[in-house]
Design a protein around this motif. Structure first.
Motif, short mmCIF file in Angstrom:
data_model
loop_
_atom_site.label_atom_id
_atom_site.label_comp_id
_atom_site.label_asym_id
_atom_site.label_seq_id
_atom_site.Cartn_x
_atom_site.Cartn_y
_atom_site.Cartn_z
N LYS A 50 0.97 -1.32 0.03
CA LYS A 50 0.14 0.06 0.01
C LYS A 50 0.97 1.17 0.02
O LYS A 50 1.17 1.92 1.13
N THR A 51 1.49 1.70 -1.14
CA THR A 51 2.28 2.79 -1.20
C THR A 51 1.66 3.86 -2.32
O THR A 51 1.38 3.46 -3.43
N ILE A 82 4.57 10.94 -2.10
CA ILE A 82 5.91 11.04 -1.88
C ILE A 82 6.51 11.53 -3.13
O ILE A 82 7.93 11.59 -3.15
N LEU A 98 8.72 0.43 -2.83
CA LEU A 98 9.32 0.67 -1.73
C LEU A 98 10.68 1.36 -1.71
O LEU A 98 11.03 2.19 -0.78
N GLN A 147 9.48 4.99 -1.69
CA GLN A 147 9.23 5.19 -0.45
C GLN A 147 10.21 5.39 0.47
O GLN A 147 10.36 6.60 1.35
N ILE A 164 11.49 8.68 3.02
CA ILE A 164 11.27 8.91 4.43
C ILE A 164 12.74 8.63 5.21
O ILE A 164 12.64 8.77 6.24
N GLU A 221 11.38 0.51 13.74
CA GLU A 221 10.46 0.68 12.70
C GLU A 221 10.39 2.18 12.23
O GLU A 221 10.70 3.28 12.90
N THR A 222 9.89 2.68 11.00
CA THR A 222 9.76 3.69 10.42
C THR A 222 8.30 4.05 10.30
O THR A 222 7.30 3.19 10.81
N GLN A 223 7.76 5.11 9.70
CA GLN A 223 6.32 5.50 9.29
C GLN A 223 5.71 4.50 8.22
O GLN A 223 4.65 4.45 8.23
N HIS A 224 6.68 3.72 7.57
CA HIS A 224 5.84 2.87 6.75
C HIS A 224 6.07 1.53 7.32
O HIS A 224 7.03 0.91 7.74
N ILE A 236 8.78 -1.11 6.11
CA ILE A 236 10.23 -0.80 6.02
C ILE A 236 10.78 -0.23 7.34
O ILE A 236 10.19 0.36 8.44
#
Length: 591
Positions: free
Chosen positions: A268-269, A274, A487, A490, A494, A553-556, A559
């Motif tokens: 889900k990108t 971005i 990704l 993405q 980030i 962990e990141t905001q995605h 990732i």
């Protein structure tokens, strides 16, 4: 055709007029026992004529009777209710203005009864029409649908409305106990997944349609085995990323294949969210003719860069990628750059001429056994070549740098992993030097890339076998090229300076299962699988993180981030420090 449509629409108009008449007669019969004065009868008839005239005129004006919505659909019934309401207000208002003694019960009750009859007729038509279609399609393959969610409902609708559908639906299976008594377009939930054997026998189904968009590879493999044992053909609804706006299309349903075995997680990108760091920028991609580089280029082109520079040392690869993106392969524009990243002077000229603002570095040597034989080549391209690209980007003030790395850089045991790990550390150094988001993105095998296991296996199948697998228990992470590139883009948005971002590859897959699946798809049951043993430097199971790497962990959700210790170009180039750089593995000793 036109005559048939005109007759059907005229019939709908006549039906609605008849419902007004029937509603009035029913009201007068029940309320007044048909005992109205001559004046009241005249008022009622005038009301009927005005109401039906308003209904017909307004209906045509708003295209209700011209096919604006499918007959009996929610949209059509909603519009019908609005038309009846307006007609009732107008005719009732006129009735009260002409005669203050006009019956309020006629003005209020008649429209409600008429609307009820109009809607009821439409519902009956849809029910009988659907049944006729289903009876006419009885020759199609009987199918069970596993999954009574949105995707399963869409499949039923497509089958019911298709002129020549390949399936007739026998019923549904769903593991949600709250859906036990649910009916979808009249089709029942016949049981849960564990009831497949009994339901398949009871319904005499020939096909099982899996309408679960987030099924795990293991679930898919198990379900396929059960379906085969029952003689059912397993057909899958494609992953969300393969749909158009999340909608299922009947011709997109396909037989379970190796891509499903390797993972069907929807990525889900939303790339439009971005695109800010790419839109209007001069973007350069190294290794643009390769599997990852070319897909990156295709996706980048959609995000509106001011200029997209595609750099590769292979002119044929550049020709192919230009053809795939622009529809022509003349190679006569300055955005197609023929250059070897090992040549620092030529590379610097390119960077100074175009001054890219964002760099995606995908150029690399990647074949593990080849680099074990020729480690110096891996050193020149993956380490020194990366250093050249980083330095050129730094010299022209590139705002952002994304280094494409590999899971083999984690706990590296081979030349490929060691050289890519050094590339990550060099990237971290330049991030520290510039303070800008120079970062690495680490992921595993990509499905369908040149030299991937799928290419090798298919070539071996065409030759008649055998299929060679290194070890019966060897596993690898897999991801499709488009989702890996999504990704990467993405991650580029980030990532923080010096990060190594690690893409979630899902569950590792046994290579021997991939081989078996491809043999089943080919129908070549006579081909054997042989085991050759792990090659030097090759792992039984790959990992995405080194021992001691604390990932964050990141905001995605797909990732993660791991810290990478920087290393200076001086330390890398100094021959005396090579043993320290590669710990206890020195590829030069293999020479």
């Amino acid at each position: 055709m036109f005559f048939r449509i005109a007759v059907r629409r005229s019939g709908v108009v006549l039906w609605d007029v008849a419902m007004w008449a029937l509603a009035l007669v029913a009201l007068v019969l029940l309320r007044f026992d048909l005992s109205l004065s001559a004046e009241r009868w005249a008022q009622t008839v005038q009301y009927f004529l005005l109401a039906t005239l308003c209904q017909v005129l307004i209906g045509f004006a708003v295209h209700l009777y011209l096919g604006r919505s499918r007959l009996g659909s929610f949209g059509e019934v909603s519009l019908l209710g609005l038309v009846v309401l307006v007609s009732a207000v107008i005719s009732g208002g006129v009735g009260f203005l002409v005669s203050p003694e006009f019956s309020r019960s006629v003005a209020v009750t008649t429209p409600a009864l008429a609307l009820l009859g109009m809607v009821g007729g439409r519902v009956l038509f849809r029910a009988f029409y659907s049944d006729d279609l289903r009876r006419a399609k009885g020759a199609a393959t009987r199918a069970l649908i596993y999954g009574a969610g949105d995707a399963g409902s869409q499949v039923a609708k497509l089958v019911d409305t298709a002129v020549e559908p390949p399936y007739t639906i026998a019923g549904y299976l769903d593991d949600d106990p709250t859906k036990k008594f649910l009916r979808i377009r009249g089709y029942r939930i016949l049981g849960r997944g564990e009831d497949l054997e009994g339901v398949a026998s009871q319904t005499e189904a020939e096909t099982l349609i899996l309408a679960v968009s987030e099924a795990s590879p293991q679930f898919l493999a198990d379900l396929d085995a059960r379906a085969k044992a029952l003689g059912l053909k397993l057909v899958v609804v494609p992953p969300v990323r393969e749909m158009i706006d999340g909608r299922v299309e009947l011709d997109k349903l396909r037989q379970f294949n190796v891509a499903d075995l390797l993972g069907r997680r929807p990525i889900k990108t939303d790339l439009s969210e971005i695109a800010g760091y790419l839109s209007g920028k001069i973007v350069l991609v190294t290794g643009a003719g390769g599997s990852i580089g070319s897909e990156l280029a295709r996706q980048l082109k959609k995000l509106g860069p001011a200029k997209l520079l595609l750099l590769d040392r292979d002119e044929s690869a550049l020709h192919a990628v230009q053809l795939s993106i622009y529809g022509q392969g003349l190679l006569d524009t300055d955005d197609m750059v023929l250059c070897d990243i090992r040549d620092s002077e030529a590379l610097m000229k390119i960077f100074r001429r175009h001054r890219p603002e964002v760099v995606f570095h995908a150029a690399a040597l990647k074949h593990l056994p080849m680099l074990e034989q020729y480690p110096d080549e891996g050193w020149k391209t993956n380490v020194l070549g990366t250093l050249n690209v980083l330095d050129a980007a730094h010299q022209v003030g590139a705002e952002r740098f994304v280094n494409i790395s590999t899971d083999k850089a984690a706990d590296a045991t081979a030349v490929l992993g060691q050289t890519k790990r050094l590339a990550e550390r060099l990237t971290a150094h330049y991030a520290e030097l510039t303070g800008r988001p120079y970062l690495s993105v680490r992921f595993g095998n990509v499905l369908g890339s040149r030299g991937s296991v799928l290419y090798a296996f298919r070539a071996q199948i065409e030759r008649g076998g055998p299929l060679t697998v290194t070890h019966p228990d060897v596993t690898r992470f897999f991801m499709t090229i488009p989702e890996a590139c999504e990704l990467v883009l993405q991650a580029g948005a980030i990532g923080q300076p010096g990060d190594a971002l690690v893409l979630d590859m899902g569950e590792p897959v046994k290579i021997v299962d991939v081989a078996k699946r491809l043999l089943e798809e080919s129908g070549r049951t006579d081909i054997e699988i042989t085991y050759t043993g792990l090659r030097h430097g090759e792992k039984l199971h790959e990992v995405l993180f080194s021992q001691g790497e604390d990932h964050i962990e990141t905001q995605h959700p797909l990732i993660s981030c791991v810290p990478v210790p920087p290393i200076t170009p001086r330390d890398v180039i100094a021959a005396d420090s090579w043993d320290e750089l590669v710990a206890d593995y020195d590829p030069r000793r293999a020479l």
